[in-house]
Design an enzyme around this catalytic site. Structure first.
Site, PDB file in Angstrom:
ATOM      1  N   ASN A 164       0.816  -1.221   0.000  1.00  0.00           N
ATOM      2  CA  ASN A 164       0.000   0.000   0.000  1.00  0.00           C
ATOM      3  C   ASN A 164       0.851   1.274   0.000  1.00  0.00           C
ATOM      4  OD1 ASN A 164       0.737  -0.453   2.656  1.00  0.00           O
ATOM      5  ND2 ASN A 164      -1.170   0.337   3.503  1.00  0.00           N
ATOM      6  N   LYS A 187      12.410  -7.801   1.676  1.00  0.00           N
ATOM      7  CA  LYS A 187      11.455  -8.473   0.784  1.00  0.00           C
ATOM      8  C   LYS A 187      10.236  -7.558   0.628  1.00  0.00           C
ATOM      9  CE  LYS A 187       7.921 -10.935   1.257  1.00  0.00           C
ATOM     10  NZ  LYS A 187       7.160 -10.267   0.183  1.00  0.00           N
ATOM     11  N   GLU A 262       4.760  -3.108  12.440  1.00  0.00           N
ATOM     12  CA  GLU A 262       3.768  -2.056  12.137  1.00  0.00           C
ATOM     13  C   GLU A 262       2.603  -2.778  11.490  1.00  0.00           C
ATOM     14  OE1 GLU A 262       4.048   1.015  12.997  1.00  0.00           O
ATOM     15  OE2 GLU A 262       6.174   1.470  13.162  1.00  0.00           O
ATOM     16  N   CYS A 296      -3.071   1.975   6.648  1.00  0.00           N
ATOM     17  CA  CYS A 296      -3.187   1.427   8.007  1.00  0.00           C
ATOM     18  C   CYS A 296      -3.753   2.451   8.981  1.00  0.00           C
ATOM     19  CB  CYS A 296      -1.829   0.939   8.485  1.00  0.00           C
ATOM     20  SG  CYS A 296      -0.573   2.204   8.362  1.00  0.00           S
ATOM     21  N   GLU A 470       8.647   3.861  14.306  1.00  0.00           N
ATOM     22  CA  GLU A 470       9.497   4.242  13.174  1.00  0.00           C
ATOM     23  C   GLU A 470       9.501   5.765  13.083  1.00  0.00           C
ATOM     24  OE1 GLU A 470       7.854   1.766   9.937  1.00  0.00           O
ATOM     25  OE2 GLU A 470       9.545   0.442  10.300  1.00  0.00           O
TER      26      GLU A 470
HETATM   27  P1  NAD Z   1       0.259  -8.799   4.378  1.00  0.00           P
HETATM   28  O1  NAD Z   1       0.559  -9.094   5.789  1.00  0.00           O
HETATM   29  O2  NAD Z   1      -0.534  -9.786   3.606  1.00  0.00           O
HETATM   30  O3  NAD Z   1       1.598  -8.636   3.556  1.00  0.00           O
HETATM   31  C1  NAD Z   1       2.618  -7.775   3.975  1.00  0.00           C
HETATM   32  C2  NAD Z   1       3.933  -8.349   3.532  1.00  0.00           C
HETATM   33  O4  NAD Z   1       4.137  -9.584   4.189  1.00  0.00           O
HETATM   34  C3  NAD Z   1       4.026  -8.645   2.027  1.00  0.00           C
HETATM   35  O5  NAD Z   1       5.331  -8.345   1.598  1.00  0.00           O
HETATM   36  C4  NAD Z   1       3.788 -10.143   1.971  1.00  0.00           C
HETATM   37  O6  NAD Z   1       4.378 -10.761   0.865  1.00  0.00           O
HETATM   38  C5  NAD Z   1       4.456 -10.588   3.247  1.00  0.00           C
HETATM   39  N1  NAD Z   1       3.996 -11.878   3.758  1.00  0.00           N
HETATM   40  C6  NAD Z   1       2.739 -12.390   3.741  1.00  0.00           C
HETATM   41  N2  NAD Z   1       2.743 -13.599   4.338  1.00  0.00           N
HETATM   42  C7  NAD Z   1       4.010 -13.853   4.751  1.00  0.00           C
HETATM   43  C8  NAD Z   1       4.644 -14.937   5.435  1.00  0.00           C
HETATM   44  N3  NAD Z   1       3.968 -16.013   5.816  1.00  0.00           N
HETATM   45  N4  NAD Z   1       5.962 -14.829   5.689  1.00  0.00           N
HETATM   46  C9  NAD Z   1       6.661 -13.754   5.312  1.00  0.00           C
HETATM   47  N5  NAD Z   1       6.122 -12.700   4.656  1.00  0.00           N
HETATM   48  C10 NAD Z   1       4.808 -12.752   4.382  1.00  0.00           C
HETATM   49  O7  NAD Z   1      -0.385  -7.382   4.339  1.00  0.00           O
HETATM   50  P2  NAD Z   1      -0.831  -6.544   3.067  1.00  0.00           P
HETATM   51  O8  NAD Z   1      -2.216  -6.905   2.720  1.00  0.00           O
HETATM   52  O9  NAD Z   1       0.183  -6.602   2.000  1.00  0.00           O
HETATM   53  O10 NAD Z   1      -0.749  -5.078   3.666  1.00  0.00           O
HETATM   54  C11 NAD Z   1      -1.816  -4.501   4.271  1.00  0.00           C
HETATM   55  C12 NAD Z   1      -1.646  -4.512   5.787  1.00  0.00           C
HETATM   56  O11 NAD Z   1      -0.507  -3.773   6.163  1.00  0.00           O
HETATM   57  C13 NAD Z   1      -2.803  -3.861   6.482  1.00  0.00           C
HETATM   58  O12 NAD Z   1      -3.203  -4.631   7.577  1.00  0.00           O
HETATM   59  C14 NAD Z   1      -2.230  -2.544   6.959  1.00  0.00           C
HETATM   60  O13 NAD Z   1      -2.882  -1.987   8.059  1.00  0.00           O
HETATM   61  C15 NAD Z   1      -0.830  -2.901   7.236  1.00  0.00           C
HETATM   62  N6  NAD Z   1       0.005  -1.703   7.222  1.00  0.00           N
HETATM   63  C16 NAD Z   1       0.486  -1.245   8.414  1.00  0.00           C
HETATM   64  C17 NAD Z   1       1.260  -0.102   8.445  1.00  0.00           C
HETATM   65  C18 NAD Z   1       1.794   0.405   9.755  1.00  0.00           C
HETATM   66  O14 NAD Z   1       2.724   1.174   9.730  1.00  0.00           O
HETATM   67  N7  NAD Z   1       1.254  -0.013  10.875  1.00  0.00           N
HETATM   68  C19 NAD Z   1       1.580   0.563   7.257  1.00  0.00           C
HETATM   69  C20 NAD Z   1       1.084   0.070   6.057  1.00  0.00           C
HETATM   70  C21 NAD Z   1       0.295  -1.086   6.056  1.00  0.00           C
END
Ligand code: NAD
Length: 490
Positions: A164, A187, A262, A296, A470
């Site tokens: 995102n 990654k 995060e 997020c 962060e």
């Molecule tokens: P996601 O958890 O599906 O994926 C995030 C990352 O994790 C991707 O790079 C994905 O390939 C990787 N990933 C997924 N499964 C994994 C595993 N088993 N092992 C290792 N890596 C793995 O999340 P998303 O849908 O891509 O992103 C949206 C989420 O991110 C939302 O929940 C959002 O709130 C959160 N977010 C949080 C912040 C913050 O700063 N708190 C900022 C941006 C997004």
């Protein structure tokens, strides 16, 4: 590898478009299954990126381990100089980087440009922190002894980032790691690899040495396991969903790795009876519909005092309905597409659920007539308390407005979530501003402002929204380890 006949990127600097992992200072040929990337606004192919096998990921971590001693030993000023150069290069190429982002992620070009500048600001900020990572001398506990506190790089770091904010999340993690003297293996999300690889290209041009910053692509669970299992990896920094964060936290226990997480949010937005309602409406539009709500810190739940709820809801619905939805490359677009079909189906499912249970749609409520992955900016009034919308992170252009009676009830409703990332409220009462800011169980509170992100302010959550902060002077701490040195015989 697939080549594309008509280059949709049309970059001023075509060398920014990379399709291979960046390992130990080289673009490495993939030995895993390639990943196809598509433009969410049109569905058109953007070609493929090459990926690495788990064995190649382990070799990448080995390279980061080899690069560590020299990078850590480099005078802080020299590390800072390279981060500043990286910052300057990112800004110089902001137009190309924004275009790459809009094409692979969908957000409007103006937002993409904003994200590039926001991301770059972390490189500059942490260049400043690199040269100020002071230690301490403890007042001596014994005449013949001295106690020194050193703050040292934790070692090789691993980072996993979401789609995102495909550029800023990377710089926000990489810059403090490099400033502290750590090396890093990143990654990025598979949906948005080109933004990450362009940053690696610029890191190379900024003379960040081979092995210090690496980008791997491949099967996420396999890479996550490789990060957790490699003894050289001393820290994992993750931004993404709470579900994945929980899994990675459990895996990090294996080697007792430090973690920064995060995770998801479920932000409340409270409009008190003394608020400037027009400012609150504009705030809610910004904090909800930016990046089509895929943020997020996006507002999920609006609570408006019963005396202003009707007026607020009517104005919000009118503003939401007037937002221009479309392809992010169109300069008039305010809301782009969702990232993929699953995201669109999820938002549609949440709308159906709330409608079935008696919630009233006052704006939008269905896929946009443009088709594809576009969804109408949607406002729901009177969502019943059993609707799924209350518990789940929405991550789409959908928001609820619910009336409340008094401050106590507003705080109770706002805090009734497992998440604790961002929260917002609008009031002109100074006493209330302090009471409510102190009563909200969230890592960040916006009082009369819809934005809570800047390189100079700590960013992070409590409860299921994460661990660590962060940005700001605190952001480097997660990449530093304290070492105590006792000196005797003085
Ligand atoms: P996601 O958890 O599906 O994926 C995030 C990352 O994790 C991707 O790079 C994905 O390939 C990787 N990933 C997924 N499964 C994994 C595993 N088993 N092992 C290792 N890596 C793995 O999340 P998303 O849908 O891509 O992103 C949206 C989420 O991110 C939302 O929940 C959002 O709130 C959160 N977010 C949080 C912040 C913050 O700063 N708190 C900022 C941006 C997004």
């Amino acid at each position: 590898m697939t080549t594309i006949a008509n280059d949709p990127f049309a970059l001023q600097d075509p060398a920014l478009l990379r399709r291979q992992p960046y390992v130990d200072g080289r673009w490495r040929s993939g030995d895993g299954a390639p990943i196809a990337v598509a433009n969410p606004a049109t569905g058109a192919s953007l070609g493929e990126v090459e990926t690495l096998s788990p064995a190649a990921v382990i070799e990448t971590i080995d390279a980061a381990e080899r690069a560590l001693p020299a990078w850590k030993a480099l005078p802080a000023r020299e590390r800072a100089n390279r981060l500043e150069r990286w910052h300057d290069l990112i800004l110089q190429h902001a137009d190309d980087l924004a275009r790459i982002m809009t094409l692979e992620q969908g957000k409007p070009l103006a937002e993409a440009r904003g994200e590039i500048a926001y991301g770059a600001s972390f490189a500059k900020w942490f260049a400043g922190e690199a040269v100020r990572a002071y230690g301490e001398i403890v007042p001596t506990p014994a005449r013949d002894r001295r106690v020194l506190v050193l703050r040292e790089a934790v070692g090789v770091c691993a980072a996993i980032t979401p789609w995102n904010f495909p550029s800023a999340m990377i710089v926000r993690k990489t810059a403090p790691a490099l400033a502290a003297g750590c090396t890093i293996v990143l990654k990025p999300a598979e949906t948005t690899p080109f933004s990450a690889l362009a940053l690696a290209e610029l890191a190379q041009r900024a003379a960040i040495p081979a092995g210090v910053f690496n980008v791997v692509l491949g099967d996420p669970p396999a890479i996550g396991k490789a990060f957790a299992a490699h003894p050289a990896v001393r820290k994992l920094s993750f931004t993404g969903s709470t579900r994945t964060g929980r899994l990675l936290l459990a895996q990090a226990a294996e080697q007792v790795q430090k973690v920064t997480l995060e995770l998801g949010g479920n932000a409340p937005f409270i409009v008190f009876d003394d608020a400037d309602v027009d400012a609150a409406v504009e705030g809610a539009i910004a904090a909800k519909f930016r990046n089509a709500g895929q943020v997020c810190v996006a507002v999920n739940r609006i609570f408006a005092h019963e005396s202003v709820a009707a007026r607020f809801t009517e104005r919000l619905a009118a503003r939401a309905a007037a937002l221009k939805v479309g392809n992010g490359l169109d300069p008039d677009t305010q809301v782009g597409p969702l990232i993929n079909r699953a995201a669109l189906d999820r938002v549609a499912g949440l709308v159906d659920d709330v409608k079935t249970r008696g919630g009233k749609i006052v704006a939008g409520g269905k896929p946009h007539k443009l088709g594809g992955l576009f969804f109408e900016p949607t406002v729901v009034a009177g969502a019943p308390t059993d609707a799924c919308i209350w518990r789940e992170e929405i991550f789409g252009p959908l928001v609820t407005v619910t009336p409340f009676r008094d401050e106590t009830e507003a705080l109770r409703l706002a805090n009734a979530t497992e998440y604790g990332l961002a929260s917002y409220f609008y009031t002109r009462d100074l006493g209330r501003a302090f009471r409510v800011a102190e009563g909200l169980q969230f890592g960040m509170v916006g009082v009369n402002v819809p934005f809570v992100s800047s390189e100079c302010a700590p960013f992070g959550g409590v409860k299921a929204s994460g661990i660590g902060r962060e940005g700001s002077r605190h952001g480097i701490e997660d990449y530093l380890e304290i070492k105590t040195v006792w000196v005797g015989g003085i």
